[in-house]
Write a protein that holds these residues in place. Sequence first.
Motif, PDB file in Angstrom:
ATOM      1  N   VAL A  21       0.847  -1.185   0.000  1.00 62.18           N
ATOM      2  CA  VAL A  21       0.000   0.000   0.000  1.00 62.18           C
ATOM      3  C   VAL A  21       0.890   1.244   0.000  1.00 62.18           C
ATOM      4  N   ALA A  22       0.511   2.249  -0.758  1.00 55.40           N
ATOM      5  CA  ALA A  22       1.288   3.477  -0.847  1.00 55.40           C
ATOM      6  C   ALA A  22       1.440   4.127   0.519  1.00 55.40           C
ATOM      7  N   ALA A  23       2.571   4.797   0.719  1.00 55.76           N
ATOM      8  CA  ALA A  23       2.853   5.447   2.000  1.00 55.76           C
ATOM      9  C   ALA A  23       1.761   6.449   2.361  1.00 55.76           C
ATOM     10  N   SER A  24       1.282   7.206   1.391  1.00 58.90           N
ATOM     11  CA  SER A  24       0.243   8.205   1.686  1.00 58.90           C
ATOM     12  C   SER A  24      -1.040   7.535   2.165  1.00 58.90           C
ATOM     13  N   THR A  25      -1.345   6.364   1.628  1.00 62.93           N
ATOM     14  CA  THR A  25      -2.535   5.631   2.058  1.00 62.93           C
ATOM     15  C   THR A  25      -2.356   5.111   3.476  1.00 62.93           C
ATOM     16  N   ARG A  26      -1.164   4.604   3.804  1.00 61.54           N
ATOM     17  CA  ARG A  26      -0.903   4.125   5.166  1.00 61.54           C
ATOM     18  C   ARG A  26      -1.020   5.267   6.168  1.00 61.54           C
ATOM     19  N   PRO A  42     -10.274  16.842  18.567  1.00 65.61           N
ATOM     20  CA  PRO A  42     -10.546  18.042  17.772  1.00 65.61           C
ATOM     21  C   PRO A  42      -9.662  19.197  18.227  1.00 65.61           C
ATOM     22  N   GLY A  43      -9.164  19.957  17.264  1.00 65.56           N
ATOM     23  CA  GLY A  43      -8.314  21.094  17.566  1.00 65.56           C
ATOM     24  C   GLY A  43      -6.836  20.760  17.653  1.00 65.56           C
ATOM     25  N   THR A  44      -6.486  19.497  17.482  1.00 62.81           N
ATOM     26  CA  THR A  44      -5.087  19.097  17.526  1.00 62.81           C
ATOM     27  C   THR A  44      -4.335  19.711  16.347  1.00 62.81           C
ATOM     28  N   ILE A  45      -3.204  20.301  16.638  1.00 65.80           N
ATOM     29  CA  ILE A  45      -2.361  20.884  15.592  1.00 65.80           C
ATOM     30  C   ILE A  45      -1.389  19.813  15.104  1.00 65.80           C
ATOM     31  N   LEU A  46      -1.402  19.567  13.812  1.00 67.10           N
ATOM     32  CA  LEU A  46      -0.518  18.569  13.224  1.00 67.10           C
ATOM     33  C   LEU A  46       0.587  19.261  12.450  1.00 67.10           C
ATOM     34  N   SER A  47       1.810  18.879  12.704  1.00 65.88           N
ATOM     35  CA  SER A  47       2.969  19.410  11.990  1.00 65.88           C
ATOM     36  C   SER A  47       3.380  18.397  10.926  1.00 65.88           C
ATOM     37  N   ARG A  48       3.445  18.841   9.695  1.00 65.59           N
ATOM     38  CA  ARG A  48       3.852  17.923   8.623  1.00 65.59           C
ATOM     39  C   ARG A  48       5.243  17.361   8.864  1.00 65.59           C
ATOM     40  N   ALA A  49       6.152  18.192   9.356  1.00 64.32           N
ATOM     41  CA  ALA A  49       7.520  17.728   9.624  1.00 64.32           C
ATOM     42  C   ALA A  49       7.530  16.668  10.722  1.00 64.32           C
ATOM     43  N   GLU A  50       6.771  16.890  11.785  1.00 66.10           N
ATOM     44  CA  GLU A  50       6.710  15.914  12.876  1.00 66.10           C
ATOM     45  C   GLU A  50       6.041  14.622  12.421  1.00 66.10           C
ATOM     46  N   LEU A  51       5.004  14.744  11.599  1.00 67.43           N
ATOM     47  CA  LEU A  51       4.338  13.549  11.076  1.00 67.43           C
ATOM     48  C   LEU A  51       5.278  12.753  10.181  1.00 67.43           C
ATOM     49  N   ALA A  52       6.017  13.442   9.323  1.00 66.35           N
ATOM     50  CA  ALA A  52       6.958  12.756   8.430  1.00 66.35           C
ATOM     51  C   ALA A  52       7.990  11.992   9.242  1.00 66.35           C
ATOM     52  N   GLU A  53       8.490  12.610  10.304  1.00 65.42           N
ATOM     53  CA  GLU A  53       9.471  11.938  11.160  1.00 65.42           C
ATOM     54  C   GLU A  53       8.843  10.755  11.899  1.00 65.42           C
ATOM     55  N   PRO A  59       7.953  14.218   3.202  1.00 66.51           N
ATOM     56  CA  PRO A  59       6.794  15.108   3.348  1.00 66.51           C
ATOM     57  C   PRO A  59       5.669  14.880   2.322  1.00 66.51           C
ATOM     58  N   SER A  60       5.990  14.357   1.161  1.00 68.13           N
ATOM     59  CA  SER A  60       4.967  14.181   0.118  1.00 68.13           C
ATOM     60  C   SER A  60       3.809  13.282   0.535  1.00 68.13           C
ATOM     61  N   PRO A  61       4.058  12.077   1.079  1.00 58.50           N
ATOM     62  CA  PRO A  61       2.925  11.246   1.516  1.00 58.50           C
ATOM     63  C   PRO A  61       2.105  11.908   2.630  1.00 58.50           C
ATOM     64  N   ILE A  62       2.767  12.679   3.483  1.00 59.27           N
ATOM     65  CA  ILE A  62       2.060  13.386   4.551  1.00 59.27           C
ATOM     66  C   ILE A  62       1.121  14.415   3.933  1.00 59.27           C
TER      67      ILE A  62
END
Length: 70
Positions: A21-26, A42-53, A59-62
């Motif tokens: 399965v593609a990384a973005s789908t996972r 609700p209201g949780t702030i998501l950081s793309r950099a933290e998610l990628a790590e 960063p692309s799949p994120i």
Amino acid sequence: MTRPDLRGARASEKISVNANVAASTRVFEELRARIVTLKLPPGTILSRAELAEAFGVSPSPIREAIQRLQ
């Protein structure tokens, strides 16, 4: 607004998915599951950099997963 510790939750809350399965789908499925179960409230702030790590992906799949969630 809160910032989740995604690194600590990653190993213990891992969703088993097919390795083909593609990384973005996972990432999408994992984030969606955490949102639906309120592990990401609700209201949780998501950081793309933290998610990628936390997910061990670039960063692309994120970006793609977040677009799907929107």
